[in-house]
Design an enzyme around this catalytic site. Structure first.
Site, PDB file in Angstrom:
ATOM      1  N   VAL A  13       0.823  -1.216   0.000  1.00 31.22           N
ATOM      2  CA  VAL A  13       0.000   0.000   0.000  1.00 31.22           C
ATOM      3  C   VAL A  13       0.857   1.266   0.000  1.00 31.22           C
ATOM      4  CG1 VAL A  13      -1.972  -1.084   1.105  1.00 31.22           C
ATOM      5  CG2 VAL A  13      -0.228   0.022   2.531  1.00 31.22           C
ATOM      6  N   LYS A  15       3.949   1.661   2.186  1.00 30.20           N
ATOM      7  CA  LYS A  15       4.655   1.970   3.442  1.00 30.20           C
ATOM      8  C   LYS A  15       6.074   2.468   3.178  1.00 30.20           C
ATOM      9  CE  LYS A  15       4.422  -1.991   5.513  1.00 30.20           C
ATOM     10  NZ  LYS A  15       3.761  -2.760   4.427  1.00 30.20           N
ATOM     11  N   LYS A  37      14.002  -0.757   9.046  1.00 28.40           N
ATOM     12  CA  LYS A  37      13.138  -1.854   8.611  1.00 28.40           C
ATOM     13  C   LYS A  37      13.480  -3.068   9.468  1.00 28.40           C
ATOM     14  CE  LYS A  37      10.289  -3.852   5.561  1.00 28.40           C
ATOM     15  NZ  LYS A  37       8.910  -3.397   5.280  1.00 28.40           N
ATOM     16  N   GLU A 107       9.667   1.316   9.703  1.00 24.89           N
ATOM     17  CA  GLU A 107       8.697   0.792   8.738  1.00 24.89           C
ATOM     18  C   GLU A 107       8.319  -0.638   9.092  1.00 24.89           C
ATOM     19  OE1 GLU A 107       8.170  -0.759   4.238  1.00 24.89           O
ATOM     20  OE2 GLU A 107       9.922   0.504   4.633  1.00 24.89           O
ATOM     21  N   GLY A 108       7.037  -0.874   9.269  1.00 21.16           N
ATOM     22  CA  GLY A 108       6.550  -2.202   9.612  1.00 21.16           C
ATOM     23  C   GLY A 108       6.693  -3.193   8.472  1.00 21.16           C
ATOM     24  N   VAL A 109       6.304  -4.420   8.752  1.00 19.16           N
ATOM     25  CA  VAL A 109       6.350  -5.480   7.745  1.00 19.16           C
ATOM     26  C   VAL A 109       4.925  -5.948   7.504  1.00 19.16           C
ATOM     27  CG1 VAL A 109       6.869  -7.160   9.576  1.00 19.16           C
ATOM     28  CG2 VAL A 109       7.270  -7.774   7.173  1.00 19.16           C
ATOM     29  N   GLY A 110       4.501  -5.963   6.232  1.00 18.58           N
ATOM     30  CA  GLY A 110       3.134  -6.367   5.930  1.00 18.58           C
ATOM     31  C   GLY A 110       2.129  -5.451   6.599  1.00 18.58           C
ATOM     32  N   ASN A 167      -2.582   7.026   0.285  1.00 21.75           N
ATOM     33  CA  ASN A 167      -1.693   6.861  -0.853  1.00 21.75           C
ATOM     34  C   ASN A 167      -2.491   6.309  -2.027  1.00 21.75           C
ATOM     35  OD1 ASN A 167       0.678   6.651  -2.421  1.00 21.75           O
ATOM     36  ND2 ASN A 167       0.914   4.506  -1.832  1.00 21.75           N
ATOM     37  N   ASN A 168      -2.585   7.100  -3.078  1.00 16.24           N
ATOM     38  CA  ASN A 168      -3.303   6.657  -4.273  1.00 16.24           C
ATOM     39  C   ASN A 168      -2.384   5.763  -5.095  1.00 16.24           C
ATOM     40  OD1 ASN A 168      -6.024   8.138  -4.346  1.00 16.24           O
ATOM     41  ND2 ASN A 168      -4.577   9.737  -3.755  1.00 16.24           N
TER      42      ASN A 168
END
Length: 213
Positions: A13, A15, A37, A107-110, A167-168
């Protein structure tokens, strides 16, 4: 200035895209920011992009302490490699980055509830970090449900939601893309930090900076 976590309503999406824009914009504003990360699966492209946006002298291992080669959720990827996601290693790497920088963008994962180990989801790790959370919403059909579920899950962890970035993910806009923002605003109290058109290479940081101080 506070560190914070970037999570998303789903994988793919934006991230990394949003995290990189934020790190780059913070540094352009004179703030010594770095991306982080904790876990990457499949490849390390996200970590490479974060390094390009931030301090160039950091190694991939400093930015991304746990790398698993299978492109699946961290728990499954670790099992396939007969290993585990070592959260102590992650915490040490985070502490080192945090000590050397004014702001660390984690930044997260998934997605928020992706499994990372036996009985452990990413949300558990986030709760241990005790950081505020920025939610990236992929603006497409179905985003309202995913957004409200994730916002509620963040609250249930007792964590602050810094705000939302829409976020488009496509050039084309349909009715859902046009109306998602107003619906999320009506059904949640999380502030909207911004809305990015597809391919936008900058982000207005005024609202986020206010909330980070």
């Amino acid at each position: 200035m506070r560190n914070f976590i970037v999570t998303g309503t789903d994988t793919e999406v934006g991230k990394t895209y949003v995290s990189c824009l934020i790190v780059k914009s913070l540094r352009e504003a004179g703030i010594n920011a770095a991306g982080f990360k904790p876990v990457a699966c499949g490849d390390r492209q996200d970590a490479r992009l974060l390094r390009e946006a931030g301090p160039k002298d950091l190694t991939l291992d400093e930015l991304n302490p746990v790398f698993l080669r299978n492109a699946t959720c961290p728990y499954v990827a670790a099992r396939l490699e007969n290993t585990k996601v070592d959260e102590k290693v992650i915490l040490r790497a985070y502490d080192a980055l945090s000590a050397a920088h004014e702001c660390v963008v984690v930044e997260g994962v998934g997605g928020w509830e992706v499994p990372i180990g036996p009985g452990r989801n990413f949300s558990d790790m986030a709760a241990d970090f005790k950081l505020p959370v920025l939610l990236v919403i992929g603006n497409k059909l179905g985003a309202i449900n995913h957004a409200l579920l994730t916002l509620n899950a963040i609250k249930e962890r007792g964590l602050e939601c810094l705000g939302i970035v829409f976020n488009n993910v496509k050039d084309e806009w349909d009715t859902a893309c046009v109306t998602n923002r107003s619906m999320v605003e009506e059904f949640s109290d999380a502030p909207i930090l911004g809305e990015l058109i597809h391919g936008q290479d900058y982000m207005d940081m005024d609202v986020l900076l206010e909330r980070l101080h």
